[in-house]
Design a protein around this motif. Structure first.
Motif, PDB file in Angstrom:
ATOM      1  N   ASN A 115       0.847  -1.183   0.000  1.00 61.80           N
ATOM      2  CA  ASN A 115       0.000   0.000   0.000  1.00 61.80           C
ATOM      3  C   ASN A 115       0.883   1.234   0.000  1.00 61.80           C
ATOM      4  O   ASN A 115       1.839   1.338   0.766  1.00 61.80           O
ATOM      5  CB  ASN A 115      -0.954   0.007   1.193  1.00 61.80           C
ATOM      6  N   GLY A 116       0.566   2.142  -0.925  1.00 61.66           N
ATOM      7  CA  GLY A 116       1.387   3.348  -1.026  1.00 61.66           C
ATOM      8  C   GLY A 116       1.063   4.134  -2.268  1.00 61.66           C
ATOM      9  O   GLY A 116      -0.099   4.260  -2.677  1.00 61.66           O
ATOM     10  N   LEU A 117       2.120   4.669  -2.883  1.00 63.01           N
ATOM     11  CA  LEU A 117       1.999   5.533  -4.051  1.00 63.01           C
ATOM     12  C   LEU A 117       2.858   4.978  -5.185  1.00 63.01           C
ATOM     13  O   LEU A 117       3.870   4.339  -4.941  1.00 63.01           O
ATOM     14  CB  LEU A 117       2.479   6.953  -3.716  1.00 63.01           C
ATOM     15  N   GLY A 118       2.431   5.233  -6.414  1.00 66.30           N
ATOM     16  CA  GLY A 118       3.336   4.969  -7.529  1.00 66.30           C
ATOM     17  C   GLY A 118       2.945   3.850  -8.444  1.00 66.30           C
ATOM     18  O   GLY A 118       3.413   3.797  -9.574  1.00 66.30           O
ATOM     19  N   LEU A 119       2.109   2.894  -7.993  1.00 67.20           N
ATOM     20  CA  LEU A 119       1.735   1.796  -8.875  1.00 67.20           C
ATOM     21  C   LEU A 119       0.568   2.150  -9.785  1.00 67.20           C
ATOM     22  O   LEU A 119       0.332   1.476 -10.783  1.00 67.20           O
ATOM     23  CB  LEU A 119       1.368   0.550  -8.056  1.00 67.20           C
ATOM     24  N   SER A 120      -0.177   3.184  -9.478  1.00 70.71           N
ATOM     25  CA  SER A 120      -1.397   3.477 -10.216  1.00 70.71           C
ATOM     26  C   SER A 120      -1.192   4.638 -11.190  1.00 70.71           C
ATOM     27  O   SER A 120      -0.197   5.365 -11.117  1.00 70.71           O
ATOM     28  CB  SER A 120      -2.507   3.841  -9.242  1.00 70.71           C
ATOM     29  N   PRO A 121      -2.142   4.832 -12.089  1.00 66.57           N
ATOM     30  CA  PRO A 121      -2.067   5.998 -12.989  1.00 66.57           C
ATOM     31  C   PRO A 121      -2.274   7.328 -12.279  1.00 66.57           C
ATOM     32  O   PRO A 121      -2.078   8.376 -12.875  1.00 66.57           O
ATOM     33  CB  PRO A 121      -3.218   5.731 -13.986  1.00 66.57           C
ATOM     34  N   ILE A 122      -2.669   7.294 -11.004  1.00 61.66           N
ATOM     35  CA  ILE A 122      -2.836   8.538 -10.248  1.00 61.66           C
ATOM     36  C   ILE A 122      -1.455   9.008  -9.825  1.00 61.66           C
ATOM     37  O   ILE A 122      -0.853   8.466  -8.894  1.00 61.66           O
ATOM     38  CB  ILE A 122      -3.740   8.320  -9.022  1.00 61.66           C
ATOM     39  N   VAL A 123      -0.914   9.987 -10.491  1.00 65.57           N
ATOM     40  CA  VAL A 123       0.462  10.414 -10.286  1.00 65.57           C
ATOM     41  C   VAL A 123       0.498  11.661  -9.410  1.00 65.57           C
ATOM     42  O   VAL A 123      -0.239  12.632  -9.641  1.00 65.57           O
ATOM     43  CB  VAL A 123       1.151  10.700 -11.632  1.00 65.57           C
ATOM     44  N   VAL A 124       1.358  11.636  -8.396  1.00 63.83           N
ATOM     45  CA  VAL A 124       1.615  12.809  -7.561  1.00 63.83           C
ATOM     46  C   VAL A 124       2.896  13.460  -8.084  1.00 63.83           C
ATOM     47  O   VAL A 124       3.999  12.981  -7.845  1.00 63.83           O
ATOM     48  CB  VAL A 124       1.768  12.420  -6.081  1.00 63.83           C
ATOM     49  N   SER A 125       2.744  14.518  -8.840  1.00 63.03           N
ATOM     50  CA  SER A 125       3.875  15.115  -9.543  1.00 63.03           C
ATOM     51  C   SER A 125       4.821  15.831  -8.587  1.00 63.03           C
ATOM     52  O   SER A 125       4.415  16.380  -7.559  1.00 63.03           O
ATOM     53  CB  SER A 125       3.378  16.108 -10.600  1.00 63.03           C
ATOM     54  N   LEU A 126       6.098  15.798  -8.963  1.00 63.28           N
ATOM     55  CA  LEU A 126       7.147  16.542  -8.266  1.00 63.28           C
ATOM     56  C   LEU A 126       7.773  17.520  -9.247  1.00 63.28           C
ATOM     57  O   LEU A 126       7.626  17.372 -10.470  1.00 63.28           O
ATOM     58  CB  LEU A 126       8.212  15.574  -7.753  1.00 63.28           C
ATOM     59  N   PRO A 127       8.483  18.520  -8.740  1.00 64.59           N
ATOM     60  CA  PRO A 127       9.179  19.422  -9.659  1.00 64.59           C
ATOM     61  C   PRO A 127      10.149  18.662 -10.559  1.00 64.59           C
ATOM     62  O   PRO A 127      10.810  17.717 -10.125  1.00 64.59           O
ATOM     63  CB  PRO A 127       9.930  20.381  -8.720  1.00 64.59           C
ATOM     64  N   SER A 128      10.224  19.053 -11.814  1.00 60.71           N
ATOM     65  CA  SER A 128      11.156  18.423 -12.742  1.00 60.71           C
ATOM     66  C   SER A 128      12.586  18.752 -12.344  1.00 60.71           C
ATOM     67  O   SER A 128      12.847  19.714 -11.615  1.00 60.71           O
ATOM     68  CB  SER A 128      10.883  18.906 -14.172  1.00 60.71           C
ATOM     69  N   ILE A 129      13.510  17.939 -12.855  1.00 62.77           N
ATOM     70  CA  ILE A 129      14.924  18.153 -12.569  1.00 62.77           C
ATOM     71  C   ILE A 129      15.696  18.091 -13.881  1.00 62.77           C
ATOM     72  O   ILE A 129      15.384  17.281 -14.766  1.00 62.77           O
ATOM     73  CB  ILE A 129      15.440  17.090 -11.578  1.00 62.77           C
ATOM     74  N   ASN A 130      16.664  18.975 -14.031  1.00 62.21           N
ATOM     75  CA  ASN A 130      17.543  18.937 -15.198  1.00 62.21           C
ATOM     76  C   ASN A 130      18.768  18.113 -14.823  1.00 62.21           C
ATOM     77  O   ASN A 130      19.518  18.480 -13.906  1.00 62.21           O
ATOM     78  CB  ASN A 130      17.962  20.354 -15.616  1.00 62.21           C
ATOM     79  N   ILE A 131      18.975  16.991 -15.491  1.00 64.52           N
ATOM     80  CA  ILE A 131      20.031  16.067 -15.080  1.00 64.52           C
ATOM     81  C   ILE A 131      21.426  16.668 -15.272  1.00 64.52           C
ATOM     82  O   ILE A 131      22.383  16.199 -14.654  1.00 64.52           O
ATOM     83  CB  ILE A 131      19.926  14.737 -15.832  1.00 64.52           C
ATOM     84  N   PHE A 132      21.539  17.720 -16.124  1.00 65.47           N
ATOM     85  CA  PHE A 132      22.847  18.338 -16.334  1.00 65.47           C
ATOM     86  C   PHE A 132      23.131  19.459 -15.340  1.00 65.47           C
ATOM     87  O   PHE A 132      24.282  19.829 -15.127  1.00 65.47           O
ATOM     88  CB  PHE A 132      22.945  18.883 -17.763  1.00 65.47           C
TER      89      PHE A 132
END
Length: 793
Positions: free
Chosen positions: A457-474
Motif C-alpha cells: 500500500n502506497g503511491l506509484g503503482l497506479s495511474p494517479i500520479v503525484v507530480s514533483l518538480p522536474s529536474i535537469n540532469i545536467f
C-alpha cells in the motif's frame, strides 16, 4: 508453525520424539597428538570402533589427538580435524576413513592452522544443488559452479551478488530492492534459494554466515518448482563446528565504509552433541553517488544437535535491519540520450534528496529455519527442511517518468510504499541406495510446498500520479518536498498470493565405473493470484476482495547422461523442461499463461593436476515461452512477447595450479534473443546480456596458512549490452581490474591474524554496470579501497 502441513509436522515430531533419548555413550579420551593411524588404533582399543583405511590415505598424516569427555562421533570429529580425512559409518561401529571432499577441507581450514602444502584450493567437488544428493559434481550431468568461502574472503566480498561475478553466465539484474540475477540470458526474478529452500529475495544479502554460493545452470524445476530457466543461485550457510573457533574482522574502506563481523562456534555440551554458531555483522557506509548511504545490522545464530550417529537437527535464525538511501529503480539511475546513457558525473544523484534522505528506505527481515536428517540404515535416510521468511519494506523516492532528451529535463513523481512479503517453504526427501543386477541406483523421492503472501500500500503503482518538480540532469536543483509524504494519501493497494505443491522422483543410475544416467520428473499443482485497488481512499481489504486466482498443473521431466572414459574426464548431456513462474495479469485483469522452457545441454568436465583443478565446458540452448516485457504504449503494464532463446558456450575453471597459485575464472559466449514476437521485437537481443563476458582471478601465496604473504589480481570483462528490450540504446563494454595484498602472521594471541588490502577497479575505469531501461542505467563503482584486519582464535 501454523503454516506447516499436518503430515509433515506429524512425521517431524514423531521422528524427533523417537530419538530424543537416543543418546550415545560418552568416553573419557586422553589420546595425545600423533600419527592418524596411531590415533585411530587408540580409538579402536578404547571404544571398539573398527576403522577401515588404506595406508596411502593416512601416510604422513598427523592427528591432534582427542582429550576430554565426548561421544564416539564427536571424538572422531576431533581426531580428524585438520587432517584432510573424512569418515562414514558403514555399520554400528564400523567406519570408513577416506580423504575428505574439498568442501569439507574448506570448512576445517577455518578452524585449524595448516602447512604450506595444505593451503585450501578454490575448488569444491561436491554439491547437492543439482541432485539434492551427495553426488560429486564430476559425476553429475548438469552444470554446477561453486564460489567457496576462500574466494569470498580473498576478494572481501560483503554481499552475495558480488560473489557471483566469478561464475560464467551470471550477471547482476536490474532490481535494487531485491537480490536478483541474469543467468544464461534470463532474469531469475525476485526469489532466491537458501540451503535448497526458496525464499523472497531482499537487498544486500550478507556473506557473514555464508559458506559457499552455488549456481545451478539451466531449468531446475524438477527439484525446486516454479523457477526461471536460466538457473538458480543457492546460498549455503555456515554450520556449527565441534572444534571451538572465534574470529573478529574489522573492515574499513572508501566512502566511509566501516564493517565489523564476528564468527564464533563450538560445543555447548560436554559430550559435543550440541553445537552452536553465531555470525554477526554491522555495516555503515556512504557511496560514490551523492546522498546515498547504507546502514545494515545482521545477526545469525544457529544450533546443531546430534544425539546419535543417525540423527542430526539444525536450527537457524537470521535477523537483518537495513536503512538506506538507494540510487536505483527511479532514484538515481542515469537516463539515456540517444543510444547511450547520458554523459553526467558518476556522483550525480538523480532524484529528490528532500524526500529520500529525510525518509530513508527500510528493510526489516526475519528468518527462521530448521532441517533434520535421520539415517534409517546405512543406505536410506530421510531429510526434512523448513524455512519461514518475513520481510517489511518502507520505501520513499522520486520516480522518473518522462525524459526530454533535448533539454535534459526529467519529470518525476512521488513514490513510496509499505510492503510486506511473507513466505514459508518446506520439503521432505527420502533418499536411498540399492543395486539391481549390475546397476547401482541412488533414488530421491520428495514432496515440497511453498506459500507466499504479499501486501503493498502506497503511491506509484497506479495511474494517479503525484507530480514533483522536474529536474535537469545536467544542472540539478533539488526540491523541498520533505512534508509531501505526510500530506499525500495512498492511492495504490496491491496484493499477491502464491502457493504450490510439488512431487518429484529421481533415479541416478551407475552402470559399471563409466556410465551415469540421471532420470527424473516432477508434478506441480500451483496457484497464483493478484488483486488491486488503485484509488484514493482504497484499502488492502478491497484489494484482497478483488483477488483473482489462476490454477495450473504441469509435469517437468529431466534426463541426463554422463560418460567417464577416464576417471578425470566426464562427457555429459541433458534435456530439461521447466514450469516457470506465473506471468500475472494483463491490463484488463486477465491472467497470462505461465512461462515454460526447455533446455538442451552438452559438456565436458575435467579434474586436472590430481583433482586440484576443475574445468567445465558447456554448450546450451534454452527456449522460453510467454516472456513478458513492458508495453511500449503503457509502461505500467506488461505484455507477453512470445518466445526468447539463449544459445551459448561457457567455460569455468577453479582450483589450485600448484603449491602457491590458486585461480578461478570463466568465459561466456551467449546470444540471447527474442525469436517470436508480435510487437516489433523479433530478432532483438535480450537486455543486459553481452555476447561475450568473462573473468579470471588468480592468487599467489608465499607461505603457510599461519604465516606469509599473498597477493592476487583479477580482470572482469563485459561486452556491449542492450539497455532495453527494444534495443534503443546500449551499455558499452568494459574491463575492470581488481587487486589483493594480504599478510598472515601470529599476533594478538591468536592462531592467525590477517591484514588485507583490496582495490576494486584499480585503474578507475568509468563504466555502466547494468540498466533498468531508458530512464535508469547505473554506473559501476569507481576505484574503491578496502582494508581489513581479521583475528582468529
Amino acid at each position: 508453525m501454523q503454516y506447516l502441513n499436518k503430515p509433515v509436522a506429524a512425521i517431524c515430531l514423531a521422528v524427533a520424539s523417537a530419538f530424543v533419548q537416543a543418546q550415545e555413550a560418552t568416553y573419557d579420551f586422553n589420546i595425545p597428538a600423533q600419527s592418524a593411524s596411531q590415533v585411530l588404533n587408540a580409538l579402536s582399543k578404547q571404544t571398539g570402533l573398527q576403522p577401515f583405511f588404506t595406508e596411502d590415505s593416512v601416510k604422513g598424516v598427523q592427528s591432534p589427538g582427542v582429550k576430554g569427555k565426548y561421544s564416539l562421533r564427536v571424538g572422531l570429529d576431533k581426531a580428524l580435524v585438520g587432517t584432510g580425512l573424512s569418515y562414514q559409518f558403514t555399520a554400528e561401529k564400523a567406519v570408513a576413513i577416506t580423504v575428505a571432499p574439498a568442501e569439507r577441507v574448506a570448512q576445517l581450514a577455518t578452524i585449524e592452522v595448516k602447512g604450506a602444502d595444505d593451503i585450501t584450493p578454490y575448488v569444491v567437488k561436491t554439491s547437492s544443488a543439482g541432485t539434492k544428493t551427495d553426488t560429486p559434481i564430476h559425476e553429475t550431468p548438469v552444470s554446477i559452479q561453486v564460489v567457496p568461502r576462500e574466494v569470498m574472503d580473498d576478494q572481501q566480498v560483503i554481499n552475495v551478488k558480488e560473489a557471483t561475478k566469478n561464475i560464467s553466465s551470471v550477471l547482476p539484474s536490474t532490481y535494487q530492492f531485491y537480490e536478483a540475477y541474469t543467468i544464461r540470458g534470463f532474469d531469475t526474478g525476485t526469489d532466491v534459494y537458501r540451503n535448497g529452500l526458496r525464499q523472497p529475495s531482499f537487498s544486500d544479502q550478507q556473506t557473514a554466515n555464508v559458506e559457499q554460493v552455488e549456481v545451478l545452470k539451466g531449468p531446475a524445476a524438477i527439484l525446486y518448482g516454479r523457477i526461471q530457466p536460466g538457473g538458480m543461485v543457492n546460498v549455503v550457510t555456515k554450520r556449527p563446528q565441534a572444534q571451538p573457533y572465534y574470529s573478529i574482522q574489522q573492515q574499513v574502506g572508501s566512502y566511509d565504509l566501516y564493517r565489523t563481523t564476528v564468527d564464533a562456534t563450538g560445543p555447548l555440551s560436554d559430550d559435543g552433541s550440541l553445537l552452536y554458531r553465531v555470525n554477526a555483522a554491522y555495516q555503515k557506509n556512504n557511496s560514490f553517488v551523492d546522498f546515498v548511504s547504507n546502514k545494515n545490522t545482521f545477526l545469525a545464530p544457529s544450533l546443531t544437535w546430534r544425539p546419535s550417529s543417525r540423527f542430526e537437527l539444525n536450527m537457524e535464525i537470521e535477523y537483518q535491519r537495513r536503512e538506506y538511501v538507494h540510487f536505483g529503480t527511479n532514484g538515481g539511475g542515469v537516463p539515456a540520450i540517444g543510444n547511450r546513457p547520458a554523459d553526467i558525473p558518476r556522483a550525480r544523484y538523480i532524484g529528490d534528496p528532500s524526500i529520500s534522505v529525510a525518509n530513508p528506505n527500510q528493510q526489516n527481515r526475519d528468518f527462521l529455519g530448521f532441517d533434520w536428517t535421520f539415517a534409517l540404515n546405512d543406505n536410506w535416510k530421510i531429510k526434512h527442511r523448513f524455512g519461514y521468511t518475513d520481510v517489511d519494506y518502507i520505501t520513499h523516492y522520486a520516480g522518473a517518468r518522462v525524459m526530454n532528451e533535448t533539454t535534459g529535463v526529467l519529470t518525476q513523481a512521488l513514490q513510496g510504499a509499505f510492503q510486506n512479503r511473507s513466505s514459508y517453504a518446506t520439503n521432505l526427501d527420502l533418499t536411498g541406495k540399492f543395486s539391481t543386477g549390475g546397476i547401482h541406483h541412488q533414488v530421491l523421492i520428495g514432496v515440497d510446498h511453498y506459500r507466499l503472501k504479499q501486501n503493498y500500500n502506497g503511491l506509484g503503482l497506479s495511474p494517479i500520479v503525484v507530480s514533483l518538480p522536474s529536474i535537469n540532469i545536467f544542472n540539478p536543483v533539488y526540491g523541498n518536498n520533505v512534508n509531501l509524504l505526510d500530506s499525500t494519501p495512498d492511492n495504490s493497494f496491491f496484493v499477491r498470493k502464491e502457493y504450490w505443491t510439488g512431487i518429484y522422483l529421481q533415479d541416478q543410475m551407475r552402470f559399471g565405473d563409466k556410465w551415469h544416467l540421471l532420470v527424473g520428473g516432477r508434478f506441480d499443482d500451483a496457484s497464483h493470484g493478484t488483486g488491486s485497488d488503485y484509488v484514493i481512499g482504497g484499502t488492502l481489504t478491497k484489494a484482497w476482495s478483488k483477488l483473482a486466482m489462476r490454477h495450473d498443473k504441469a509435469f517437468s521431466p529431466r534426463v541426463g547422461l554422463l560418460y567417464q572414459p577416464m576417471p578425470w574426464l566426464s562427457l555429459y548431456g541433458n534435456y530439461v523442461e521447466s514450469f516457470g513462474t506465473n506471468n500475472g495479469v494483463s491490463a484488463t485483469g486477465e491472467a497470462f499463461d505461465p512461462q515454460k522452457a526447455k533446455q538442451y545441454e552438452a559438456g565436458v568436465k575435467s579434474e586436472l593436476l590430481d583433482g586440484k583443478l576443475t574445468t567445465t565446458v558447456a554448450l546450451f540452448e534454452i527456449t522460453k515461452t510467454n516472456v513478458l516485457t513492458k508495453d511500449p504504449s503503457n509502461p505500467l503494464v506488461s505484455i507477453p512477447i512470445g518466445e526468447a532463446r539463449s544459445r551459448g558456450i561457457e567455460l569455468d575453471v577453479a582450483g589450485r595450479i600448484d603449491r602457491n597459485w590458486s585461480v578461478i575464472g570463466n568465459f561466456t559466449l551467449d546470444r540471447a534473443e527474442i525469436t517470436k514476437d508480435n510487437n516489433g521485437n523479433q530478432g532483438k537481443i535480450l537486455p543486459a546480456v553481452p555476447l561475450r563476458s568473462g573473468s579470471v582471478w588468480a592468487k599467489y601465496d608465499t607461505g603457510s596458512a599461519a604465516e606469509g604473504f599473498s597477493f592476487g589480481a583479477g580482470v572482469f570483462l563485459r561486452g556491449q549490452r542492450q539497455g532495453d528490450t527494444r534495443n534503443t540504446f546500449q551499455l558499452p563494454g568494459y574491463g575492470r581490474v581488481d587487486a589483493l595484498l594480504a599478510y598472515r602472521f601470529r599476533g594478538f594471541g591468536a592462531k592467525v591474524s590477517t591484514a588485507q588490502l583490496n582495490v576494486q577497479n584499480l585503474f578507475d575505469k568509468t563504466y555502466f554496470d547494468h540498466s533498468g531501461g531508458r530512464l535508469n542505467s547505473y554506473y559501476g563503482e569507481p576505484r574503491t579501497i578496502m582494508g581489513s584486519l581479521r583475528i582468529e582464535y
